[in-house]
Motif scaffolding. Sequence first.
Motif, PDB file in Angstrom:
ATOM      1  N   ARG A 270       0.838  -1.201   0.000  1.00 40.58           N
ATOM      2  CA  ARG A 270       0.000   0.000   0.000  1.00 40.58           C
ATOM      3  C   ARG A 270       0.873   1.252   0.000  1.00 40.58           C
ATOM      4  O   ARG A 270       0.544   2.239  -0.655  1.00 40.58           O
ATOM      5  CB  ARG A 270      -0.929  -0.003   1.212  1.00 40.58           C
ATOM      6  CG  ARG A 270      -2.036  -1.054   1.148  1.00 40.58           C
ATOM      7  CD  ARG A 270      -3.023  -0.868   2.286  1.00 40.58           C
ATOM      8  NE  ARG A 270      -3.627   0.447   2.244  1.00 40.58           N
ATOM      9  CZ  ARG A 270      -4.686   0.768   1.498  1.00 40.58           C
ATOM     10  NH1 ARG A 270      -5.230  -0.139   0.714  1.00 40.58           N
ATOM     11  NH2 ARG A 270      -5.173   1.987   1.523  1.00 40.58           N
ATOM     12  N   GLN A 271       1.981   1.203   0.734  1.00 42.84           N
ATOM     13  CA  GLN A 271       2.856   2.368   0.828  1.00 42.84           C
ATOM     14  C   GLN A 271       3.494   2.707  -0.509  1.00 42.84           C
ATOM     15  O   GLN A 271       3.717   3.884  -0.822  1.00 42.84           O
ATOM     16  CB  GLN A 271       3.940   2.113   1.885  1.00 42.84           C
ATOM     17  CG  GLN A 271       4.835   3.307   2.162  1.00 42.84           C
ATOM     18  CD  GLN A 271       5.884   3.002   3.208  1.00 42.84           C
ATOM     19  OE1 GLN A 271       6.278   1.857   3.402  1.00 42.84           O
ATOM     20  NE2 GLN A 271       6.342   4.030   3.913  1.00 42.84           N
ATOM     21  N   GLY A 273       2.186   2.156  -3.404  1.00 40.73           N
ATOM     22  CA  GLY A 273       1.179   2.506  -4.406  1.00 40.73           C
ATOM     23  C   GLY A 273       0.509   1.358  -5.122  1.00 40.73           C
ATOM     24  O   GLY A 273      -0.143   1.576  -6.151  1.00 40.73           O
ATOM     25  N   GLU A 275      -2.414  -0.954  -5.772  1.00 35.24           N
ATOM     26  CA  GLU A 275      -3.850  -0.924  -5.494  1.00 35.24           C
ATOM     27  C   GLU A 275      -4.416  -2.333  -5.613  1.00 35.24           C
ATOM     28  O   GLU A 275      -4.382  -2.946  -6.677  1.00 35.24           O
ATOM     29  CB  GLU A 275      -4.566   0.005  -6.461  1.00 35.24           C
ATOM     30  CG  GLU A 275      -6.053   0.138  -6.189  1.00 35.24           C
ATOM     31  CD  GLU A 275      -6.751   1.067  -7.163  1.00 35.24           C
ATOM     32  OE1 GLU A 275      -7.984   1.186  -7.104  1.00 35.24           O
ATOM     33  OE2 GLU A 275      -6.039   1.669  -8.004  1.00 35.24           O
ATOM     34  N   GLU A 328      -9.983   2.806   1.660  1.00 30.62           N
ATOM     35  CA  GLU A 328      -8.656   2.768   2.280  1.00 30.62           C
ATOM     36  C   GLU A 328      -8.749   2.790   3.799  1.00 30.62           C
ATOM     37  O   GLU A 328      -8.072   2.044   4.484  1.00 30.62           O
ATOM     38  CB  GLU A 328      -7.835   3.943   1.774  1.00 30.62           C
ATOM     39  CG  GLU A 328      -6.423   3.974   2.327  1.00 30.62           C
ATOM     40  CD  GLU A 328      -5.602   5.059   1.690  1.00 30.62           C
ATOM     41  OE1 GLU A 328      -4.586   5.443   2.267  1.00 30.62           O
ATOM     42  OE2 GLU A 328      -6.004   5.526   0.608  1.00 30.62           O
TER      43      GLU A 328
END
Length: 401
Positions: A270-271, A273, A275, A328
């Motif tokens: 997630r950090q 990017g 998805e 999120e």
Amino acid sequence: MKGVYSAPGDYIHFKSQVPLHKIPIGSKQWRYYDFGPKVVTPLICLPGTAGTADVYYKQIMSLSMKGYRVISVDIPCVWNHQEWIQSFEKFLDAIDVHHIHLYGTSLGGFLAQLFAQHRPRRVKSLILSNTFLETSSFSAAMRWAPIVGWAPSFLLKRYILTGIHDGPQEPFIADSVDFVVSQVETLSRDDLASRLAFTVDNASVGPLLLSDSFITIMDTNDYSSIPQELKDQLGERYPAARQAYLKTGGDFPFLSRPDEVNLHLQLHLRQVGVEAKPDLVRTIPKDGSGGSPGKENDEKKDHDDQPNSIGGNPESTSKESQSPPAPESSEYHGLYDQLLSTAKVISISREDSTLIKNQHILATGVLFQLTWQFFIFSLLPIYVCSLYITQNNVWKFRKLV
């Protein structure tokens, strides 16, 4: 590994649902698992010297269900680092994967760094666990390094297994060691020799174009086969990398601490990017009836020996899915709920341990009391009888005198 090893139930279920792919690249054969939405940039897991593609089955099962694509590969029989880089690149081309995130442990982490150094456009991020920057210390420690390619299989296995921590271990860590040892038994002599050749072939990782912010270092703080000084060198090379330390876990935290490792992997993805696509997830049903979509699962058995169909059709995977992707904030909330759940399980296990200990003390006391009563009631008649005979003989002796 003592006694007869029995494979874990979740591993048996994994093997029944996720196909093992085999694809030839030149004279080499690549074995790998590939599960999760094909439209997501994959996380590729590289095992250590004693590992196979199977050792990451817990990561495949967990992350793929959250909408991530996970590929776990075997290290093929190649004999030097340059050959590995070229063969791995051809493998990625064959499965139509251009950009990747690499998760490597031990030797796998070293190979991941080498690939990121020489093919920087393809590697988007790194997760490094219990790994190192250079191999000179390993080659210096192995006196028979020049003949490793001709060594017999039993000697190679013995050398690899002696590097694994031996001694009293908690059950989950002991189970992880047993599983890895069972995987070592499946490797051929050439596989073992080529992997050891990697560790004794003098090489080092040069500067990476990848920013430290796209690197996560995940180490265990109890023990591992990698010397602490080598792990310290890794931290000094990437000072701004995200640190994710596990209090315990041994050499194989991905098996002994899968919940913590999977959580750190998910946070890393997630950090950087990535998805997730939970709406494209193909389920792994426990009843073996197949997942969504049905057409892909019907044809899944044919994918092992057909590399051209590995990529799949992303459009077909979304037709039968009805669950929208989680926002999120709710996903992060779910992650912390998972941490809380893990803490509760640990707390419950400690309470159970205390209860068992108290029961053991109580049972010991009862056993001692029963033993004492047995001796009292069995020896008392004998003592009384002997006392009577003694007194009787004394009385007769006095009478004669």
